[in-house]
Design a protein around this motif. Sequence first.
Motif, PDB file in Angstrom:
ATOM      1  N   GLY A 258       0.952  -1.273   0.028  1.00  0.00           N
ATOM      2  CA  GLY A 258      -0.002  -0.023  -0.077  1.00  0.00           C
ATOM      3  C   GLY A 258       0.842   1.344   0.073  1.00  0.00           C
ATOM      4  O   GLY A 258       0.591   2.129  -0.616  1.00  0.00           O
ATOM      5  N   GLU A 259       1.907   1.233   0.836  1.00  0.00           N
ATOM      6  CA  GLU A 259       2.699   2.352   0.813  1.00  0.00           C
ATOM      7  C   GLU A 259       3.360   2.648  -0.687  1.00  0.00           C
ATOM      8  O   GLU A 259       3.933   3.948  -1.124  1.00  0.00           O
ATOM      9  CB  GLU A 259       4.027   2.118   1.649  1.00  0.00           C
ATOM     10  CG  GLU A 259       3.605   2.200   3.331  1.00  0.00           C
ATOM     11  CD  GLU A 259       4.814   1.817   3.982  1.00  0.00           C
ATOM     12  OE1 GLU A 259       5.962   1.587   3.555  1.00  0.00           O
ATOM     13  OE2 GLU A 259       4.630   1.663   5.265  1.00  0.00           O
ATOM     14  N   LEU A 260       3.490   1.521  -1.483  1.00  0.00           N
ATOM     15  CA  LEU A 260       4.103   1.770  -2.994  1.00  0.00           C
ATOM     16  C   LEU A 260       3.118   1.885  -3.735  1.00  0.00           C
ATOM     17  O   LEU A 260       3.217   2.062  -4.997  1.00  0.00           O
ATOM     18  CB  LEU A 260       4.717   0.488  -3.282  1.00  0.00           C
ATOM     19  CG  LEU A 260       5.865   0.174  -2.336  1.00  0.00           C
ATOM     20  CD1 LEU A 260       6.606  -1.338  -2.991  1.00  0.00           C
ATOM     21  CD2 LEU A 260       7.096   1.366  -2.365  1.00  0.00           C
ATOM     22  N   GLY A 261       1.924   2.209  -3.233  1.00  0.00           N
ATOM     23  CA  GLY A 261       0.400   2.497  -4.244  1.00  0.00           C
ATOM     24  C   GLY A 261       0.316   1.112  -4.822  1.00  0.00           C
ATOM     25  O   GLY A 261      -0.770   1.224  -5.846  1.00  0.00           O
ATOM     26  N   ILE A 262       0.503  -0.024  -4.600  1.00  0.00           N
ATOM     27  CA  ILE A 262      -0.020  -1.427  -5.107  1.00  0.00           C
ATOM     28  C   ILE A 262      -0.926  -1.950  -4.085  1.00  0.00           C
ATOM     29  O   ILE A 262      -0.676  -2.049  -3.216  1.00  0.00           O
ATOM     30  CB  ILE A 262       1.496  -2.282  -5.281  1.00  0.00           C
ATOM     31  CG1 ILE A 262       2.191  -1.647  -6.289  1.00  0.00           C
ATOM     32  CG2 ILE A 262       0.726  -3.406  -5.889  1.00  0.00           C
ATOM     33  CD1 ILE A 262       3.516  -2.287  -6.176  1.00  0.00           C
ATOM     34  N   THR A 263      -2.051  -1.975  -4.526  1.00  0.00           N
ATOM     35  CA  THR A 263      -3.378  -2.625  -3.837  1.00  0.00           C
ATOM     36  C   THR A 263      -4.066  -3.656  -4.618  1.00  0.00           C
ATOM     37  O   THR A 263      -4.015  -3.685  -5.771  1.00  0.00           O
ATOM     38  CB  THR A 263      -4.188  -1.471  -3.322  1.00  0.00           C
ATOM     39  OG1 THR A 263      -4.970  -1.023  -4.378  1.00  0.00           O
ATOM     40  CG2 THR A 263      -3.375  -0.209  -2.591  1.00  0.00           C
TER      41      THR A 263
END
Length: 268
Positions: A258-263
Amino acid sequence: MVGLPITDRATKLFLLAHQDDEIAFAPLLARLKADGQPVRVVYLTDGGAGRASPELRCTESRRALASLGILPSEVVFLGAAMAVPDGALFRRLPQVYAALESVCRGSDAPGEIYTLGWEGGHVDHDAAHVIAMALAVARDRVHQAWQVPFYRAIDRGPPWFTLFAPLTANGPVARLSLTRRESWLRAALVRFFPSQWRSLTALGPLVLWRALTDPTLKLQPMVPGRLWERPTPGRLLYEKLYAVSFAEVSACIGAFLGELGITEANPP
């Protein structure tokens, strides 16, 4: 599969959890080096669980890799440098990933990325898979990222686990046909890890059996959506052996991605 899944001569990056995981990749590493391909092998934990020190584990892997033609300059013991304990990689995902990004900057940026399969065998193996996926997404290398199955639980036994067995849910299987010598390399590497005699007493005979009966190395593409799924429906091997739940691991993975924008709602 006759050749290798190679699209260029950029550095082939191998992201491994422990000093002895190279056993699963031995034929591929040896063939890449014989072909003059540049490789980099990065270990993501210190491997120091039990009585073996991280220093000893690293020494054993240096000798094993040297037997495959891997140069000392092609090996990075990142987990040992960062004191990442064996079994705790899933709790250190952001820090290890940031350090790995530094390793991969510059002209030595990776081409193909290889890592351990998403299979629920060892919790560090699955965590290494997650880091490899994050790097592949960041470097637009998902189409050049490969997973190799090592070991995982089976529903009933003995011996309660299986070796080099791809999961259907992990996608199509590419089979690299091995010569007799290449097929024996995985079994031959076992001798370099005397500190791991307890675990290799169980794994070693199966590694030898596979060398005799199945002269192939199996690779599968990395599937981003799988990171939000249990590797297998039943109890995972690390849940059985180490009392680490998939729920706990998944929570750490979800926060990191999530911190990397991958959800899950916005996969790569």
